[in-house]
Design a protein around this motif. Sequence first.
Motif, PDB file in Angstrom:
ATOM      1  N   ASP A  69       2.665   2.800  -7.041  1.00  0.00           N
ATOM      2  CA  ASP A  69       2.798   1.520  -6.334  1.00  0.00           C
ATOM      3  C   ASP A  69       3.175   0.394  -7.297  1.00  0.00           C
ATOM      4  O   ASP A  69       4.050  -0.427  -7.007  1.00  0.00           O
ATOM      5  CB  ASP A  69       1.487   1.141  -5.644  1.00  0.00           C
TER       6      ASP A  69
ATOM      7  N   HIS B 142       6.333  -2.050  -7.285  1.00  0.00           N
ATOM      8  CA  HIS B 142       6.232  -3.515  -7.274  1.00  0.00           C
ATOM      9  C   HIS B 142       7.085  -4.117  -8.393  1.00  0.00           C
ATOM     10  O   HIS B 142       7.798  -5.109  -8.187  1.00  0.00           O
ATOM     11  CB  HIS B 142       4.773  -3.954  -7.483  1.00  0.00           C
TER      12      HIS B 142
ATOM     13  N   LYS C   7       8.455 -11.352   1.613  1.00  0.00           N
ATOM     14  CA  LYS C   7       8.302  -9.938   1.952  1.00  0.00           C
ATOM     15  C   LYS C   7       7.728  -9.145   0.774  1.00  0.00           C
ATOM     16  O   LYS C   7       6.857  -8.281   0.951  1.00  0.00           O
ATOM     17  CB  LYS C   7       9.665  -9.367   2.373  1.00  0.00           C
TER      18      LYS C   7
ATOM     19  N   ARG D  83       3.982  -7.309   0.650  1.00  0.00           N
ATOM     20  CA  ARG D  83       3.851  -5.891   0.310  1.00  0.00           C
ATOM     21  C   ARG D  83       2.853  -5.706  -0.833  1.00  0.00           C
ATOM     22  O   ARG D  83       1.986  -4.817  -0.787  1.00  0.00           O
ATOM     23  CB  ARG D  83       5.219  -5.315  -0.073  1.00  0.00           C
TER      24      ARG D  83
ATOM     25  N   ASP E 179      -0.757  -6.337   0.458  1.00  0.00           N
ATOM     26  CA  ASP E 179      -1.252  -5.214   1.260  1.00  0.00           C
ATOM     27  C   ASP E 179      -1.640  -4.035   0.369  1.00  0.00           C
ATOM     28  O   ASP E 179      -2.687  -3.403   0.565  1.00  0.00           O
ATOM     29  CB  ASP E 179      -0.193  -4.766   2.269  1.00  0.00           C
ATOM     30  N   ASP E 180      -0.796  -3.743  -0.627  1.00  0.00           N
ATOM     31  CA  ASP E 180      -1.079  -2.625  -1.524  1.00  0.00           C
ATOM     32  C   ASP E 180      -2.282  -2.917  -2.415  1.00  0.00           C
ATOM     33  O   ASP E 180      -3.089  -2.019  -2.709  1.00  0.00           O
ATOM     34  CB  ASP E 180       0.139  -2.306  -2.394  1.00  0.00           C
TER      35      ASP E 180
END
Length: 270
Positions: free
Chosen positions: A122, A126, A197, A201, A204-205
């Motif tokens: 993740d 990112h 956006k 993301r 949320d992660d």
Amino acid sequence: MSAPQSESLAQAIRAALLTGPARAKVFAARQVARDWRLGRLAAVYDVAMPDRPARPARPELLPPGKMPKRGKGGSLRGRIALWHSLAHIEFVAINLALDMVGRFGAEMPRAFADDFLSVAADEAMHFALLERKLASMGAFYGALPAHAGLWESAHATRHDVAARLAVVPMVLEARGLDVTPAMLDRVRAQGDASGAKILQRILDDEIRHVGIGTRHFVAQATRDGFDPPKRWQKLVNHHFRGAIKPPFNDSARSAAGLSRDFYGALAVLT
């Protein structure tokens, strides 16, 4: 059937940590996570992790007090500085997640490696999103100086998985839950839909990442016969130099399993 396991997980992680160029580290982290998921790496911890991971020649790393001011948030310079600082945080986070598994995986359940390698993947994603964002603004990772202290908490807790879990996911990453919503509001107010956006993301992660750290911390504290919030408070007091300061994103922290029972008693009111 899984592929033959010619390489240990620890060897693969060490190689990724010792990969310096940013884009190559992104690919290496993703590859380790993929190979582990597909059963290509043996669950063997046979090599030591480096004290400090490799990194690119740039950005120049500066002490926190010597970091230049970002400039006004709405200016191009200020916006580039913001996205550059976020890219640096995510770059270091790749190393933090990899090191978590390579350094402590042998003493933890297999799910620990599963979880933190997914975190590493993740963080790599990112960073790639942020690098692309910088490119869209005519900049690149390394164009500005960056904070030198982000690895220090990992180095200070290199001998204790409980301390590492307490400080890195449950303090540093949890702080990201607190500050990102206001940042998201500012970016939306600037009309930056693509930036909003990306931040959504990441937020949320990061809730999931804090949740992973909290879950493994609580499980280990419970196995060792400790009260998890009290154990966390003791470790943070000992290993974390900064203050636990509001405002807190209580809803996001709660969603991650990090209740006020942990941080409320240490909160410094300002």
